[in-house]
Each structure stands twice: as C-alpha cells, then as structure tokens.
Design a protein around this motif. Structure first.
Motif, PDB file in Angstrom:
ATOM      1  N   TYR A  22       0.856  -1.195   0.000  1.00  0.00           N
ATOM      2  CA  TYR A  22       0.000   0.000   0.000  1.00  0.00           C
ATOM      3  C   TYR A  22       0.899   1.256   0.000  1.00  0.00           C
TER       4      TYR A  22
ATOM      5  N   LYS B 269      -8.397 -18.586   0.323  1.00  0.00           N
ATOM      6  CA  LYS B 269      -7.717 -17.804   1.364  1.00  0.00           C
ATOM      7  C   LYS B 269      -6.277 -18.281   1.497  1.00  0.00           C
TER       8      LYS B 269
ATOM      9  N   ARG C 241      -0.013 -12.873   1.280  1.00  0.00           N
ATOM     10  CA  ARG C 241      -1.147 -11.935   1.323  1.00  0.00           C
ATOM     11  C   ARG C 241      -0.897 -10.725   0.422  1.00  0.00           C
ATOM     12  N   SER C 242       0.346 -10.270   0.350  1.00  0.00           N
ATOM     13  CA  SER C 242       0.656  -9.120  -0.533  1.00  0.00           C
ATOM     14  C   SER C 242       0.385  -9.466  -1.981  1.00  0.00           C
TER      15      SER C 242
ATOM     16  N   ASN D 257      -3.562  -9.944  -2.620  1.00  0.00           N
ATOM     17  CA  ASN D 257      -4.450  -8.791  -2.520  1.00  0.00           C
ATOM     18  C   ASN D 257      -3.592  -7.553  -2.780  1.00  0.00           C
TER      19      ASN D 257
ATOM     20  N   THR E 188      -2.471  -3.803  -0.873  1.00  0.00           N
ATOM     21  CA  THR E 188      -3.122  -3.653   0.433  1.00  0.00           C
ATOM     22  C   THR E 188      -2.187  -3.957   1.606  1.00  0.00           C
ATOM     23  N   GLN E 189      -1.060  -4.618   1.337  1.00  0.00           N
ATOM     24  CA  GLN E 189      -0.159  -4.952   2.454  1.00  0.00           C
ATOM     25  C   GLN E 189       0.300  -3.661   3.127  1.00  0.00           C
TER      26      GLN E 189
ATOM     27  N   GLY F 184      -6.419  -3.876   8.388  1.00  0.00           N
ATOM     28  CA  GLY F 184      -7.294  -4.970   7.948  1.00  0.00           C
ATOM     29  C   GLY F 184      -6.485  -6.209   7.608  1.00  0.00           C
TER      30      GLY F 184
ATOM     31  N   HIS G 112      -6.019  -8.958   4.779  1.00  0.00           N
ATOM     32  CA  HIS G 112      -6.359  -9.133   3.360  1.00  0.00           C
ATOM     33  C   HIS G 112      -5.939 -10.537   2.947  1.00  0.00           C
ATOM     34  N   ASP G 113      -6.722 -11.499   3.423  1.00  0.00           N
ATOM     35  CA  ASP G 113      -6.311 -12.892   3.296  1.00  0.00           C
ATOM     36  C   ASP G 113      -6.851 -13.555   2.029  1.00  0.00           C
ATOM     37  N   GLN G 114      -7.911 -12.990   1.483  1.00  0.00           N
ATOM     38  CA  GLN G 114      -8.578 -13.646   0.353  1.00  0.00           C
ATOM     39  C   GLN G 114      -7.923 -13.268  -0.971  1.00  0.00           C
TER      40      GLN G 114
ATOM     41  N   THR H  35      -7.784 -12.138  -4.514  1.00  0.00           N
ATOM     42  CA  THR H  35      -8.714 -11.419  -5.387  1.00  0.00           C
ATOM     43  C   THR H  35      -8.549 -11.931  -6.826  1.00  0.00           C
TER      44      THR H  35
END
Ligand SMILES: C[S@@+](CC[C@H](N)C(=O)[O-])C[C@H]1O[C@@H](n2cnc3c(N)ncnc32)[C@H](O)[C@@H]1O
Length: 257
Positions: free
Chosen positions: A10, A86, A105-106, A109, A112-113, A117, A119-121, A123
């Motif tokens: 992010y 996930k 996770r980065s 998603n 967003t890292q 929040g 952000h495990d899912q 996208t």
C-alpha cells in the motif's frame, strides 16, 4: 520478468522509484521501508538497510533474508491460485513462517499490504498476477545481505548514507496504515534535516512540514505518461537541486509489474 518491488505494498513507490534522485552513497537506508521499491531499484552496487516499525511488514523482511527462504517458498507457494481462496487455506499456519504468510497476502491482494485490515482472500487480480514463486527466485538471492530492523525511525543511528524517507502521508491516505498514524511531522522534519548524507523525503501535495516541491518539476525530459499517476506527489531533498544528469529519461524504459 522485470520486478519493480520485492512485494506489492500500500503506497509503495514501485511505479515512480525512478523519478527520485539517484543514491549518492554506497549505503541506502529506508527508515520507513514498506516494500523498499527505491532500494530495490538501486540495489546493484549498494548496501541496503530496510527498517519498518510495523511487525507484519518487518516479518516479511525477516523472512526474505532467512537462509532457507527460497526452500520455504518452494514448499508452500503454489504456481497458480484461484480467486476466492484464502492464503491460510494454502499453508499450515503453525509451520510456515509468519513473514511468508504476509508475503503471500501481498501477492493475493495487491496494493493492500501495510494497510489496516486482514487481506487474506485472493482477489481476481491477485490470482491473475500470481507469480510469487518466480518473483522470489529473483528477489530472495538479491536481498539476502540486506540489513533488516524493526525500530521506530528515531532509533536509527545517524550514519552517512542515502536516506530515502517515505513515511505515511500526513493526510487521510496516510491514516490507513496499520502503523504510523501518530507520527509527529514537526519532529520528523527536524530529524530528516539532521541526517548525515543525502536525504530524500516523499509526501503528497498539501503537506507543508517541509518545503516540498512537486515531483514533476524534476522531470526534465519526462512527458505526460507520469503526469496523472504521480500528479500529487511532492518531494524534498537536502541536495538543494537536482541536475538533469541525475534523472533517468523515460525513453527505452518499460515498467512492468
Ligand atoms: C509509505 S509506506 C513506505 C512505502 C515504501 N516506500 C515502498 O516503496 O513500499 C510507510 C511505511 O512506514 C512505516 N512506519 C510508520 N511509522 C513508522 C515509524 N515510526 N518508524 C518506522 N516505520 C514506520 C509503515 O509501517 C509503512 O510501512
């Protein structure tokens, strides 16, 4: 594959790292490292020190500099993933390094890292862009000797270096980071002015805790392609001015993710 930053982050500077002045010292220090896109760009021939107060961001750096990091990537990271899955469905949380989970996770998603929040899912975009194994095969060997710390910026020693200072912006966007919302920008201004060596500070238009100037003023031969993307970026440097020779021309450069 051309990699613009070790991982997606992010507010990361991967798209505009080339617009800032080149490092003038053998050591680059990023006190607010995030994904350290500037150091990544200038890694050849430089020592790098990445510091971030955020524990999850630090965990990624600690992981990337582990001697068995690549082996762990090969063990846990699939070649392809499906949107909607996930990250914690892909790894055994108790066995995989926390930093590897954050790294996944980065990738899952993008952009967003570092922000508040979980952000495990994965996208749709994350699944489409998922190249983590191949990326890490380049990134891990390249950063293995980087120095990594988890300190408040004020605890770093005042050594002569190129200091690339990219704190959370002093506006609403900056308030979205997990870590850093309570920054005292007056104090930070005194701190950057007191550093030894070359200091480059990033901010967004509207900030006035240093005499910032628009980033595009420095772009002598850079044309409109960047005007939209970084129109609101400003910077301050203790170098006074930057010569055109320190700027990299846009021509011949293709920036891919
Ligand atoms: C704008 S981001 C850096 C982005 C980075 N330049 C990149 O290319 O990805 C700012 C970072 O500062 C970190 N941070 C916030 N407060 C801090 C503090 N007091 N000391 C050190 N790091 C801090 C945040 O965790 C965040 O990762």
């Amino acid at each position: 594959m051309r990699i613009k930053a070790p991982f997606s982050y992010y507010g990361g500077k991967s798209k505009i790292a080339h617009v800032y002045p080149r490092p003038q010292y053998g050591l680059i220090i990023e006190p607010f490292a995030g994904s350290a896109a500037y150091s990544w760009r200038h890694r050849e021939g430089h020592d790098v020190w990445v510091n971030d107060l955020d524990p999850r961001t630090h965990a990624i750096w600690r992981f990337l500099t582990r001697s068995d990091a690549l082996a762990q990537v090969h063990q846990w990271v699939p070649d392809t993933v499906t949107a909607g899955t996930k990250v914690l469905d892909l790894v055994l949380e108790e066995l995989a390094d926390d930093g590897l989970i954050e790294l996944m996770r980065s990738e899952a998603n993008q952009g967003t890292q570092g922000a508040k929040g979980v952000h495990d899912q994965i996208t749709k975009m994350g699944a489409k862009c998922w190249k983590l194994r191949r990326k890490m095969e380049q990134v891990i060997p390249a950063v293995s000797t980087w120095h990594v710390t988890n300190l408040d910026y004020k605890e770093l020693p005042d050594v002569e270096a190129t200091w690339f200072v990219d704190p959370p912006y002093s506006n609403i966007a900056g308030g979205r980071y997990r870590t850093g919302s309570g920054l005292d920008y007056g104090e930070l201004a005194d701190w950057v002015r007191s550093r030894k060596g070359q200091v480059i500070v990033c901010e967004n238009a509207g900030a006035n805790w240093l005499p910032f100037r628009p980033l595009e003023h420095r772009r002598v031969s850079i044309r409109s392609r960047y005007h939209k993307a970084d129109a609101r970026e400003v910077m301050w440097t203790n170098e006074g001015g930057v010569d055109a020779k320190d700027l990299e021309p846009e021509s011949g450069r293709k920036e891919n993710s």
